[in-house]
Design a protein around this motif. Structure first.
Motif, short mmCIF file in Angstrom:
data_model
loop_
_atom_site.label_atom_id
_atom_site.label_comp_id
_atom_site.label_asym_id
_atom_site.label_seq_id
_atom_site.Cartn_x
_atom_site.Cartn_y
_atom_site.Cartn_z
N GLY A 1 -0.11 35.67 28.61
CA GLY A 1 -0.86 34.55 28.04
C GLY A 1 -1.54 33.71 29.11
O GLY A 1 -2.68 33.27 28.92
N SER A 2 -0.85 33.51 30.22
CA SER A 2 -1.44 32.73 31.31
C SER A 2 -2.66 33.43 31.89
O SER A 2 -3.68 32.81 32.17
N MET A 3 -2.56 34.74 32.05
CA MET A 3 -3.68 35.49 32.62
C MET A 3 -4.90 35.37 31.71
O MET A 3 -6.00 35.07 32.17
N TYR A 4 -4.70 35.59 30.41
CA TYR A 4 -5.83 35.59 29.50
C TYR A 4 -6.27 34.18 29.13
O TYR A 4 -7.37 34.01 28.59
N HIS A 5 -5.48 33.20 29.46
CA HIS A 5 -5.92 31.81 29.28
C HIS A 5 -6.95 31.44 30.36
O HIS A 5 -7.91 30.73 30.08
#
Length: 191
Positions: free
Chosen positions: A42-46
């Motif tokens: 989620g952090s990466m794609y955020h």
């Protein structure tokens, strides 16, 4: 691995830089990046739209770092030969290869205009910067006026990039060092 003060996007970019250098684009999966960075999916794609977006940020940063490192050894107003020699003889991890030059061997990077652009621009900048220094040497009488500065600059870049390949192939920095010594012998101004 990273300092506590480093933000998640920074950790992702730095992890991608390292993995691209070690594994190339194809061998660098989003999962490997996340694990290396200690970040969740989620952090990466955020922060990034996907692997290509993150890879582009990493490649751009690597290209800027390569330029800064080269400029640090090429800057100044000393003799052109000495400045070129400083660039060629600077400390490098030759067995790892060039983090920018290695990307030219990655078919996915070369197939993408966007990913290839910072690689192409950086190598072009380096050739132009070296050509300018060689021209300064010609203008000062250090080198023969008959030199084609663009060709000499391309030969310098080719020696470095080819030296990385030879060193990696033999598992020894000696092949790189021999190429550099040979080029410097050819460039040495005659008294």
């Amino acid at each position: 691995m990273y300092s506590r003060g480093m933000s998640t996007p920074e950790r992702l970019i730095e992890s991608t830089r390292e993995l691209l250098w070690e594994r190339g684009y194809v061998g660098t999966s989003p999962k490997a990046i996340q694990q290396h960075a200690g970040a969740g999916q989620g952090s990466m794609y955020h922060h990034f739209s996907g692997k290509p977006d993150l890879a582009l940020a990493a490649i751009r940063r690597t290209a800027l770092e390569m330029r800064a490192t080269a400029e640090a050894t090429l800057a100044g107003d000393g003799p052109a030969y000495d400045r070129v020699a400083s660039y060629l003889l600077r400390e490098r991890d030759v067995l790892r290869g060039c983090p920018v030059g290695r990307l030219t061997m990655d078919p996915d990077v070369i197939a993408s205009d966007e990913l290839r652009e910072p690689v192409t621009e950086t190598l072009q900048w380096l050739r132009e910067r070296l050509a300018g220094i060689i021209q300064e040497g010609v203008d000062r009488g250090e080198f023969s006026a008959s030199l084609d500065t663009g060709e000499i600059a391309s030969a310098i870049v080719a020696t470095v990039q080819g030296g990385y390949v030879l060193a990696r192939a033999t598992g020894s920095p000696e092949a790189f060092e021999a190429g550099v010594r040979g080029l410097l012998a050819l460039l040495k101004p005659r008294p």
